[in-house]
Design a protein around this motif. Structure first.
Motif, PDB file in Angstrom:
ATOM      1  N   ASN A 187       0.843  -1.178   0.000  1.00  0.00           N
ATOM      2  CA  ASN A 187       0.000   0.000   0.000  1.00  0.00           C
ATOM      3  C   ASN A 187       0.887   1.239   0.000  1.00  0.00           C
ATOM      4  N   ASN A 188       1.046   1.814  -1.159  1.00  0.00           N
ATOM      5  CA  ASN A 188       1.812   3.050  -1.273  1.00  0.00           C
ATOM      6  C   ASN A 188       0.876   4.222  -1.095  1.00  0.00           C
ATOM      7  N   LEU A 189       1.296   5.189  -0.359  1.00  0.00           N
ATOM      8  CA  LEU A 189       0.454   6.349  -0.148  1.00  0.00           C
ATOM      9  C   LEU A 189       0.397   7.227  -1.392  1.00  0.00           C
ATOM     10  N   LYS A 190       1.490   7.305  -2.081  1.00  0.00           N
ATOM     11  CA  LYS A 190       1.543   8.136  -3.279  1.00  0.00           C
ATOM     12  C   LYS A 190       2.072   7.281  -4.423  1.00  0.00           C
ATOM     13  N   GLU A 247       3.832   5.563 -12.571  1.00  0.00           N
ATOM     14  CA  GLU A 247       2.427   5.146 -12.488  1.00  0.00           C
ATOM     15  C   GLU A 247       1.499   6.328 -12.733  1.00  0.00           C
ATOM     16  N   GLY A 248       1.864   7.489 -12.205  1.00  0.00           N
ATOM     17  CA  GLY A 248       1.044   8.674 -12.407  1.00  0.00           C
ATOM     18  C   GLY A 248       0.978   9.088 -13.866  1.00  0.00           C
ATOM     19  N   LEU A 249       2.111   9.019 -14.572  1.00  0.00           N
ATOM     20  CA  LEU A 249       2.127   9.395 -15.986  1.00  0.00           C
ATOM     21  C   LEU A 249       1.353   8.398 -16.834  1.00  0.00           C
ATOM     22  N   ARG A 250       1.460   7.115 -16.486  1.00  0.00           N
ATOM     23  CA  ARG A 250       0.732   6.097 -17.251  1.00  0.00           C
ATOM     24  C   ARG A 250      -0.774   6.190 -17.024  1.00  0.00           C
ATOM     25  N   ALA A 251      -1.179   6.732 -15.879  1.00  0.00           N
ATOM     26  CA  ALA A 251      -2.606   6.855 -15.572  1.00  0.00           C
ATOM     27  C   ALA A 251      -3.234   8.074 -16.234  1.00  0.00           C
ATOM     28  N   ASN A 252      -2.420   9.004 -16.717  1.00  0.00           N
ATOM     29  CA  ASN A 252      -2.952  10.202 -17.374  1.00  0.00           C
ATOM     30  C   ASN A 252      -3.691   9.813 -18.646  1.00  0.00           C
ATOM     31  N   PRO A 253      -4.759  10.536 -19.003  1.00  0.00           N
ATOM     32  CA  PRO A 253      -5.472  10.224 -20.246  1.00  0.00           C
ATOM     33  C   PRO A 253      -4.614  10.535 -21.464  1.00  0.00           C
ATOM     34  N   VAL A 254      -4.879   9.815 -22.544  1.00  0.00           N
ATOM     35  CA  VAL A 254      -4.124   9.999 -23.788  1.00  0.00           C
ATOM     36  C   VAL A 254      -4.637  11.254 -24.481  1.00  0.00           C
ATOM     37  N   GLN A 255      -3.728  12.204 -24.746  1.00  0.00           N
ATOM     38  CA  GLN A 255      -4.075  13.466 -25.391  1.00  0.00           C
ATOM     39  C   GLN A 255      -3.754  13.458 -26.889  1.00  0.00           C
ATOM     40  N   ASN A 290      12.076  12.977 -10.825  1.00  0.00           N
ATOM     41  CA  ASN A 290      10.817  13.408 -10.234  1.00  0.00           C
ATOM     42  C   ASN A 290      10.435  14.828 -10.637  1.00  0.00           C
ATOM     43  N   GLN A 291      11.417  15.672 -10.931  1.00  0.00           N
ATOM     44  CA  GLN A 291      11.138  17.075 -11.241  1.00  0.00           C
ATOM     45  C   GLN A 291      10.771  17.322 -12.699  1.00  0.00           C
ATOM     46  N   VAL A 292      11.346  16.573 -13.621  1.00  0.00           N
ATOM     47  CA  VAL A 292      11.121  16.841 -15.049  1.00  0.00           C
ATOM     48  C   VAL A 292       9.637  16.760 -15.420  1.00  0.00           C
ATOM     49  N   PRO A 293       8.864  15.732 -15.006  1.00  0.00           N
ATOM     50  CA  PRO A 293       7.430  15.741 -15.349  1.00  0.00           C
ATOM     51  C   PRO A 293       6.691  16.950 -14.776  1.00  0.00           C
ATOM     52  N   HIS A 313      14.827   2.906 -25.208  1.00  0.00           N
ATOM     53  CA  HIS A 313      15.227   4.310 -25.184  1.00  0.00           C
ATOM     54  C   HIS A 313      15.587   4.796 -23.788  1.00  0.00           C
ATOM     55  N   GLY A 314      15.736   3.905 -22.835  1.00  0.00           N
ATOM     56  CA  GLY A 314      16.167   4.327 -21.504  1.00  0.00           C
ATOM     57  C   GLY A 314      15.252   3.908 -20.367  1.00  0.00           C
ATOM     58  N   GLY A 315      14.084   3.378 -20.676  1.00  0.00           N
ATOM     59  CA  GLY A 315      13.183   2.878 -19.637  1.00  0.00           C
ATOM     60  C   GLY A 315      12.762   3.963 -18.649  1.00  0.00           C
ATOM     61  N   ASP A 316      12.815   3.627 -17.358  1.00  0.00           N
ATOM     62  CA  ASP A 316      12.371   4.551 -16.315  1.00  0.00           C
ATOM     63  C   ASP A 316      13.311   5.740 -16.133  1.00  0.00           C
TER      64      ASP A 316
END
Length: 195
Positions: A66-69, A74-82, A156-159, A181-184
């Motif tokens: 159980n991660n709090l954040k 994971e946050g970027l992958r959860a964003n809707p596709v624009q 963490n800062q670039v996004p 291309h570099g993964g994570d």
């Protein structure tokens, strides 16, 4: 261990002692003795059902932590596709080739942020659509403590930098890069067209 019942002799002895004893706080009126409550019954633990395990079958997966954040990835992958769904699918699989690349390895935040702004705005002005920003995965920190420290400051800062002005108007989609291309340790940045 069960409670033992008092005998009548013990009850009589207690009453004699209670009559001869002086009250500690005589100014407080003597309250009526409370009724004796029944002994509480211990709650039975619920029986856990163990499923039968057959040879050759796989074990149950371990419960997820159980991660709090959620992590940045994971946050970027959860964003809707624009962007275009087909192009997004090709980009996610590593089939789209980035038209430009910025490597921020070894840079500090005060040097990396202006370099990122300059690179993204220049790439958009040149009409490029997909660029790769390499941040690296970051170093593990040896700081034990109750507050977890995220791994990789630039990672963490670039996004965050890409989601605020002046870059927010230029960026359409940010996605962790494919392993080729570099993964994570890298991000695909899909840029808007200049109009």
């Amino acid at each position: 261990m069960t409670r033992r019942k008092l005998t009548s002799d013990e009850i009589e002895l207690w009453r004699k002692v209670a009559k001869q004893a002086e009250r500690l706080h005589a100014e407080i009126p003597q309250a009526v003795h409370p009724t004796i409550l029944p002994k509480p019954k211990p709650a039975k633990a619920p029986k856990t059902r163990v499923d039968a395990f057959d040879l050759g079958s796989s074990a149950q997966p371990k419960p997820t932590r159980n991660n709090l954040k959620p992590t940045i990835t994971e946050g970027l992958r959860a964003n809707p596709v624009q962007m275009d769904a087909r192009a997004f699918g090709r980009m996610k699989r590593g089939k789209l080739k980035p038209e430009g690349k910025l490597d921020l390895h070894g840079m500090r935040m005060n040097a990396a942020h202006p370099a990122l702004v300059r690179f993204i705005l220049t790439a958009q002005a040149q009409g490029k659509r997909l660029v790769l920003v390499i941040t690296g995965k970051g170093k593990d920190r040896d700081e034990p403590g109750p507050i977890p420290t995220p791994r990789g400051v630039l990672r963490n800062q670039v996004p965050h930098w890409l989601s605020i002005p002046p870059l927010a108007q230029a960026v359409l989609q940010v996605m962790p890069a494919h392993i080729s291309h570099g993964g994570d340790g890298a991000y695909y940045v899909y840029l808007r067209r200049v109009r």
